[in-house]
Design an enzyme around this catalytic site. Structure first.
Site, PDB file in Angstrom:
ATOM      1  CG  HIS A  35      -1.928   1.104   1.211  1.00  0.00           C
ATOM      2  ND1 HIS A  35      -1.679   2.320   1.806  1.00  0.00           N
ATOM      3  CD2 HIS A  35      -3.160   1.194   0.652  1.00  0.00           C
ATOM      4  CE1 HIS A  35      -2.727   3.107   1.637  1.00  0.00           C
ATOM      5  NE2 HIS A  35      -3.642   2.458   0.947  1.00  0.00           N
ATOM      6  CD  GLU A  36       1.751   3.469   3.671  1.00  0.00           C
ATOM      7  OE1 GLU A  36       2.126   4.582   3.254  1.00  0.00           O
ATOM      8  OE2 GLU A  36       0.646   3.292   4.216  1.00  0.00           O
ATOM      9  CG  LEU A  37       7.044   1.017  -1.081  1.00  0.00           C
ATOM     10  CD1 LEU A  37       8.097  -0.077  -1.261  1.00  0.00           C
ATOM     11  CD2 LEU A  37       7.720   2.381  -1.114  1.00  0.00           C
ATOM     12  NE  ARG A  38       1.431  -3.775  -6.105  1.00  0.00           N
ATOM     13  CZ  ARG A  38       0.646  -4.824  -6.267  1.00  0.00           C
ATOM     14  NH1 ARG A  38      -0.535  -4.849  -5.716  1.00  0.00           N
ATOM     15  NH2 ARG A  38       1.046  -5.860  -6.988  1.00  0.00           N
ATOM     16  CG  ASN A  84      15.001 -12.522 -18.546  1.00  0.00           C
ATOM     17  OD1 ASN A  84      15.259 -11.571 -17.823  1.00  0.00           O
ATOM     18  ND2 ASN A  84      14.328 -13.575 -18.132  1.00  0.00           N
ATOM     19  CB  ALA A  85      15.330 -11.909 -25.279  1.00  0.00           C
ATOM     20  CG  ASP A 118      18.411 -14.742 -26.756  1.00  0.00           C
ATOM     21  OD1 ASP A 118      19.471 -15.272 -27.169  1.00  0.00           O
ATOM     22  OD2 ASP A 118      17.802 -15.166 -25.749  1.00  0.00           O
ATOM     23  NE  ARG A 124      21.268 -11.316 -12.372  1.00  0.00           N
ATOM     24  CZ  ARG A 124      22.079 -10.267 -12.265  1.00  0.00           C
ATOM     25  NH1 ARG A 124      22.399  -9.806 -11.089  1.00  0.00           N
ATOM     26  NH2 ARG A 124      22.591  -9.712 -13.339  1.00  0.00           N
ATOM     27  N   GLY A 157      12.184 -13.378 -12.501  1.00  0.00           N
ATOM     28  CA  GLY A 157      11.297 -13.322 -13.660  1.00  0.00           C
ATOM     29  C   GLY A 157      10.928 -14.678 -14.205  1.00  0.00           C
TER      30      GLY A 157
END
Length: 837
Positions: free
Chosen positions: A370-373, A489-490, A517, A536, A548
């Site tokens: 709530h506070e960031l979105r 990502n690609a 890609d 990663r 992701g």
């Protein structure tokens, strides 16, 4: 000091119980039943043999009686014949014919019983000849008596032919009887021999049975001794193992193959409050809150197959305490193979402390949501308006700074969304809508959205979505998130001046999206970990959280689809996912028709694409034609809200077509926007044709949007009044700036003000935030009705995810930071168009 042997001592081996003797089992399980079967078979055989012997004796005696009866019948016929010859009185012939018939019947019965030897067959054949000859002779004498008188008949009888035939018959009958008596004697002798052999066999069987009985007694005694020793060992082992279980601090429950509680230890008693006598030998549902799945057996419910449990570790398992409240535990399941089947050992772990920590974490995440979105949504919306020129043209340097700020704000929003999605996946609360979606259109939209990201890294993003609709049942926002993750990502791994290609096609009856890609490919060591969280492959390939792909896989799996990757033949990597095509498609243009269709007339593919996108952005549907003939036919069939006309047409001149449209009844007042590769000259005024605008190529999107909205405004559409309730004043201001030209927007930040607006301003649509300082926007739903008692269209625009039950109470749901402000504008148009329909 220590206990027992030192570290080098070996653990004692556990010797499994020895199997029972095979020969003993054979003797008991095979030999004795076989002996009983043999005795039964022998008794049956003896009975059949005696029965067969008696039957043969009866048949033999019957045959001999039939022979005597046959001779007697023929003699009776001969007596009747002679009485008629001597007296001439027909009454003497009364028994003649019956005697003949009786003779034939008796001979048939003798023949039917069947001769047993060749002697009997020959005798029977000769008897038949003699009988036929005798009957013929008697019939001939009778005929001569009737024809020539007494003396002639007497002379015929005196010749002796009948006597000779009768004596021949008696001889053959005697031969048949003698042979039958011989056969009977042979059969009697065979029975006598069989009876003697049977007596010897009975004596042997009795002796063998006594021996087997003695052996069985010995075997039973030895077995009872072994069982006693085994019972003693079992008692000792059970006492030892029970002591071990009771001394273990973890609660342990042992279940038998049918799902019955076999044993609980002392820790389980303390955790659940049950005494062993209260739950042991009862079904596991006594302590476990099982789903109501009566069609599944206990092994199927826990996933037990081939001695293995599919998911041996279960989290958040609800158990029933003796006093009625629920105890949540983690459970580890193992299989214990015993003689009576596969038992399940369940080790429990109380997770109350972990649940308290998770509650604190959920509260923190809710606060972050709530506070960031909400402020980030305001920031992104305001920056987007600045970049679009809402506050006037910005210098290039300022425009670049605004773009950088907007890009990083969106990046921060994506990070927050990924972390919240990850939390919802872990708690199994990730919501997925299943609505008709054109996957090809979703892929094309992602391509457009990712052009800026590609340009920033000097990478071209291409789209091969095609013209074919790929209708699937899914969540459009989530599918865009998946494709966006793959394309992002690609782009990140592609070299400068490289290309990323997004394709959407139909393969083997499935809708498939592929992202190719030209990067270095995925390292072999990383392939197994590719879809895991926070993984990663190369830190040098750019920024990222490693969430992701994990989130993408979860979303696709919840769509009942499949996601994978593969090496491209020419280098690089292809990520792809496939979803099942929807069996029935829904015409998404039916709602747009309520606001009026726009006729697009152009033969150029690129121009058609731009014009169609502009029409879609207004919430209307577009009808595409490529020639003047097709345009005339379309205008004849229905009314249109506006006409977007390309002057370069393959079958005619655009000006002439515009003149022809103006002369028609439906086209006389139709708003027309001209799109031409040639700029308008000084003499090409707009008034004679009542044109809205003349837009040269290349088409400016902002100018096209303005012209199209001006054209649509001429159709008589009025500006709706919209109530926007939100406790964030910045977001209210940004939304007002966005919708100011299209609607009369009334912004409020508290419930009393919103109720006053509903009572006095009669809004045509309401935009509500879910969580407010003094309550929730849903509290307004009972009041959101017009003067006719019809519900006012309502859109929930909140920073929190909405469950299906709440979503069913409103017309649309949008999540801040996941949906942009233009999405809110498009949703407003769709909702209003749907209500007008």
């Amino acid at each position: 000091m220590g206990f027992g042997a030192g570290e080098g001592a070996q653990r004692p081996m556990i010797v499994p119980p020895r199997r029972p003797s095979r020969w003993r089992m054979v003797a008991i399980a095979v030999l004795i039943p076989a002996l009983l079967v043999a005795l039964a078979w022998w008794n049956i055989a003896e009975y059949r043999a005696l029965a067969q012997s008696n039957e043969q004796t009866r048949v033999s005696f019957q045959k001999r009686i039939l022979i005597y009866d046959l001779i007697g019948s023929l003699e009776q016929a001969e007596t009747a014949q002679r009485g008629f010859i001597l007296a001439g009185d027909p009454r003497f012939l009364t028994p003649y014919e019956p005697a003949k018939r009786a003779t034939a019947a008796l001979f048939s019965r003798i023949s039917a019983n069947g001769p047993d030897t060749s002697v009997q067959r020959d005798a029977l054949r000769r008897m038949k000849i003699a009988i036929d000859a005798k009957i013929d002779e008697m019939d001939a004498v009778l005929a001569q008596r009737r024809r020539d008188g007494l003396q002639a008949a007497i002379n015929r009888v005196a010749q002796g032919n009948g006597r000779v035939l009768m004596e021949q018959l008696r001889r053959e009958a005697a031969i048949f009887r003698s042979e039958e008596e011989r056969i009977s004697d042979v059969s009697a002798e065979a029975v006598k021999t069989h009876v003697a052999r049977t007596g010897r066999l009975i004596t042997f069987t009795v002796v063998l049975g006594v021996a087997l009985f003695l052996l069985a007694l010995v075997a039973i005694r030895r077995q009872r001794q072994q069982r006693y020793r085994a019972d003693v060992a079992t008692f000792d082992a059970a006492t030892r193992y029970r002591s071990i279980l009771d001394g273990t601090i973890d609660p342990i429950v042992i279940l038998n193959p049918s799902g019955t509680i076999e044993l609980i230890n002392r820790a389980t008693e303390q955790l659940l409050g049950y005494a062993p006598t209260e739950v042991e030998r009862r079904d596991v549902s006594t302590i476990a809150l099982l789903p109501n799945e009566l069609h599944r057996t206990f092994p199927q419910w826990i996933g037990l197959r081939d001695g293995m449990i599919a998911a041996p570790y279960r989290t958040d398992v609800p158990l029933r305490h003796r006093d009625g409240h629920t105890v949540t535990v983690d459970a580890a399941l193992g299989v214990m193979k015993l003689a009576d089947g596969e038992h399940v050992v369940v080790s429990l772990r109380d997770v109350s402390a972990r649940k308290r920590s998770e509650a604190i974490k959920d509260e923190l995440i809710s606060t972050i949501s709530h506070e960031l979105r909400t402020p980030l949504t305001s920031v992104v919306g305001a920056l987007g308006l600045l970049r679009a020129g809402a506050a006037g043209d910005l210098p290039d340097a300022a425009n670049r700074l605004v773009g950088i700020a907007e890009s990083n704000a969106r990046r921060l929003i994506r990070l927050i969304n990924d972390m919240l999605d990850l939390d919802r996946m872990q708690s199994n609360q990730l919501q997925i809508d299943r609505l008709p979606v054109d996957l090809a259109a979703v892929a094309a939209r992602v391509c457009d959205d990712m052009q800026g990201a590609g340009s920033a890294r000097d990478v071209t993003v291409r789209c091969n979505a095609g013209d074919q609709e790929l209708a699937v049942l899914g969540d459009a926002d989530r599918l865009m998130q998946v494709i966006g993750n793959l394309v992002s990502n690609a782009v990140r791994v592609s070299p400068p001046r490289g290309a990323v290609t997004v394709s959407a096609t139909r393969v083997d009856g499935m809708a498939r999206v592929m992202v190719d890609d030209e990067g270095p490919g995925i390292p072999p060591a990383f392939r197994e970990r590719l879809f895991r969280r926070f993984e990663r492959a190369d830190e040098q390939q750019g920024t990222g959280t490693g969430l992701g792909l994990a989130i993408s896989r979860e979303i696709i799996q919840r769509h009942d689809g499949r996601i994978w990757f593969e090496d491209r033949p020419g280098g690089g990597t292809r990520f792809a996912f496939s979803l099942e095509l929807a069996r029935e498609t829904v015409d998404v243009d039916t709602l747009k028709d309520a606001a009026g269709r726009v006729l697009v007339c152009s033969g150029d593919t690129a121009t058609v694409a731009k014009l169609s996108d502009a029409v879609a952005a207004t919430g209307h549907a577009a009808t595409i034609v490529a020639t003047t003939d097709a345009a005339h036919a379309a205008l004849t069939e229905r009314d249109y809200a506006a006409l977007l006309l390309d002057l370069t047409l393959p079958d005619g001149n655009g000006f002439q077509f515009a003149q022809a449209v103006r002369r028609t009844k439906r086209g006389g007042s139709l708003p027309i926007v001209i799109v031409s590769a040639t700029a308008r000259g000084a003499d090409d005024v707009l008034v004679p044709f009542d044109l809205v605008d003349w837009i040269p190529d290349p088409i400016e999107p902002e100018r096209l949007d303005t012209a199209l909205r001006t054209a649509l405004a001429r159709t008589g559409a009025s500006r709706p009044t919209i109530l926007h309730l939100d406790d964030d004043r910045d977001l209210l201001d940004v939304t007002a700036a966005l919708l100011g030209d299209e609607a009369r927007l009334i912004t409020v930040s508290d419930l009393p003000s919103a109720r006053a607006v509903i009572e006095h301003a009669a809004p045509g649509l309401a935009i509500l935030d879910l969580h407010l300082v003094e309550g929730t926007g849903l509290d307004l739903l009972p009041a959101l009705v017009d003067r006719n008692g019809v519900a006012i269209p309502t859109i929930l625009y909140s920073a929190h995810d909405i469950d299906a039950e709440l979503a069913a109470q409103v017309d649309a749901v949008l999540i801040k930071s996941r949906r942009s402000l233009p999405d809110l504008r498009a949703t407003i148009r769709h909702v209003l168009a749907g209500r007008r329909a």
